[in-house]
Structure formats: C-alpha cells, structure tokens
Design a protein around this motif. Sequence first.
Motif, short mmCIF file in Angstrom:
data_model
loop_
_atom_site.label_atom_id
_atom_site.label_comp_id
_atom_site.label_asym_id
_atom_site.label_seq_id
_atom_site.Cartn_x
_atom_site.Cartn_y
_atom_site.Cartn_z
N GLY A 1 0.79 -1.23 0.00
CA GLY A 1 0.00 0.00 0.00
C GLY A 1 0.81 1.28 0.00
O GLY A 1 0.27 2.36 0.18
N GLU A 2 2.13 1.18 -0.18
CA GLU A 2 2.94 2.39 -0.24
C GLU A 2 2.65 3.18 -1.51
O GLU A 2 2.82 4.40 -1.53
N PHE A 3 2.22 2.50 -2.55
CA PHE A 3 1.83 3.11 -3.82
C PHE A 3 0.52 2.50 -4.26
O PHE A 3 0.22 1.35 -3.95
N VAL A 4 -0.26 3.28 -5.00
CA VAL A 4 -1.55 2.80 -5.47
C VAL A 4 -1.39 1.69 -6.50
O VAL A 4 -2.09 0.69 -6.47
N ASN A 5 -0.44 1.88 -7.42
CA ASN A 5 -0.23 0.88 -8.47
C ASN A 5 1.23 0.94 -8.94
O ASN A 5 2.02 1.78 -8.48
N TRP A 6 1.54 0.05 -9.86
CA TRP A 6 2.90 -0.05 -10.39
C TRP A 6 3.35 1.25 -11.04
O TRP A 6 4.47 1.72 -10.83
N ASP A 7 2.49 1.87 -11.85
CA ASP A 7 2.84 3.10 -12.56
C ASP A 7 3.18 4.23 -11.59
O ASP A 7 4.16 4.95 -11.78
N GLU A 8 2.37 4.37 -10.54
CA GLU A 8 2.65 5.42 -9.56
C GLU A 8 3.98 5.15 -8.85
O GLU A 8 4.78 6.06 -8.62
N ALA A 9 4.23 3.88 -8.52
CA ALA A 9 5.47 3.52 -7.83
C ALA A 9 6.68 3.88 -8.68
O ALA A 9 7.62 4.52 -8.20
N VAL A 10 6.66 3.48 -9.94
CA VAL A 10 7.80 3.74 -10.81
C VAL A 10 7.98 5.24 -11.01
O VAL A 10 9.10 5.76 -10.94
N GLU A 11 6.88 5.97 -11.23
CA GLU A 11 6.99 7.41 -11.44
C GLU A 11 7.57 8.12 -10.22
O GLU A 11 8.50 8.92 -10.33
N LYS A 12 7.07 7.80 -9.03
CA LYS A 12 7.57 8.47 -7.82
C LYS A 12 9.00 8.07 -7.50
O LYS A 12 9.80 8.90 -7.10
N LEU A 13 9.33 6.80 -7.68
CA LEU A 13 10.70 6.36 -7.42
C LEU A 13 11.69 6.99 -8.40
O LEU A 13 12.79 7.40 -7.99
N LEU A 14 11.31 7.11 -9.66
CA LEU A 14 12.18 7.77 -10.63
C LEU A 14 12.33 9.26 -10.30
O LEU A 14 13.42 9.82 -10.39
N THR A 15 11.25 9.89 -9.91
CA THR A 15 11.29 11.31 -9.56
C THR A 15 12.22 11.55 -8.37
O THR A 15 13.03 12.47 -8.38
N GLN A 16 12.11 10.69 -7.35
CA GLN A 16 12.99 10.82 -6.19
C GLN A 16 14.44 10.57 -6.56
O GLN A 16 15.34 11.26 -6.10
N GLY A 17 14.66 9.60 -7.42
CA GLY A 17 16.02 9.32 -7.86
C GLY A 17 16.61 10.46 -8.66
O GLY A 17 17.78 10.82 -8.49
N LEU A 18 15.81 11.06 -9.51
CA LEU A 18 16.29 12.20 -10.29
C LEU A 18 16.60 13.38 -9.39
O LEU A 18 17.55 14.12 -9.61
N SER A 19 15.78 13.57 -8.36
CA SER A 19 16.04 14.67 -7.42
C SER A 19 17.34 14.45 -6.67
O SER A 19 18.10 15.38 -6.43
N ALA A 20 17.59 13.20 -6.29
CA ALA A 20 18.80 12.90 -5.52
C ALA A 20 20.05 12.89 -6.38
O ALA A 20 21.11 13.32 -5.95
N TYR A 21 19.94 12.40 -7.60
CA TYR A 21 21.11 12.22 -8.45
C TYR A 21 21.07 13.06 -9.72
O TYR A 21 21.86 12.87 -10.61
N GLY A 22 20.12 13.99 -9.78
CA GLY A 22 19.95 14.79 -10.98
C GLY A 22 21.15 15.66 -11.26
O GLY A 22 22.09 15.76 -10.47
N PRO A 23 21.13 16.31 -12.39
CA PRO A 23 22.26 17.16 -12.77
C PRO A 23 22.43 18.32 -11.80
O PRO A 23 21.46 18.90 -11.32
N ILE A 24 23.67 18.63 -11.51
CA ILE A 24 23.99 19.73 -10.61
C ILE A 24 24.05 21.01 -11.44
O ILE A 24 24.65 21.04 -12.51
#
Length: 81
Positions: A23-46
């Motif tokens: 239940g951390e995410f509603v569905n697979w698409d939401e999970a992938v989108e949020k995890l990618l967004t968090q990853g981009l924020s953490a490792y995105g271009p400086i």
Amino acid sequence: MAKIEMELADRVENDIERMVSQGEFVNWDEAVEKLLTQGLSAYGPIEEESKELGGDMFQQSVADQQDPAMRDEPGDDDYTL
C-alpha cells in the motif's frame, strides 16, 4: 506523458511489487513514477556554479554593503576599554 520500456533486475521488480502490495503506492505506474522522480532529485544534474557567479555577484555584494554613517538606528559606536 512519455512512455518508456526497460528491463529491471528481478530484485528491483520484486521490491516495487512489494511496495505496491503493502500500500505504499496505489499501483505499479505510480510507484515507478515516484521512485524515478525521487532518484532524479537525488542524483539529478547539478546546476553549474559559473552561471550563478557572474557579474551579479559583485553587484549584489556592493548593494549589500551599508555605510555606517547612513544607519537609521543609532548604534553604540563609543569606544570602550
């Protein structure tokens, strides 16, 4: 919205499935989108510092300076020992 196709390691796929089922995410698409967004924020271009350190830096520094004789508030300018 862009669509991508990619292969994930079994471990990553299982982790995402587990988060969706818990239940951390509603569905697979939401999970992938949020995890990618968090990853981009953490490792995105400086952002390049050179753009921020242009001529405006000097002008801002000069603008921030204040002449002590022009102060609005009277200060304690007496010398003490």
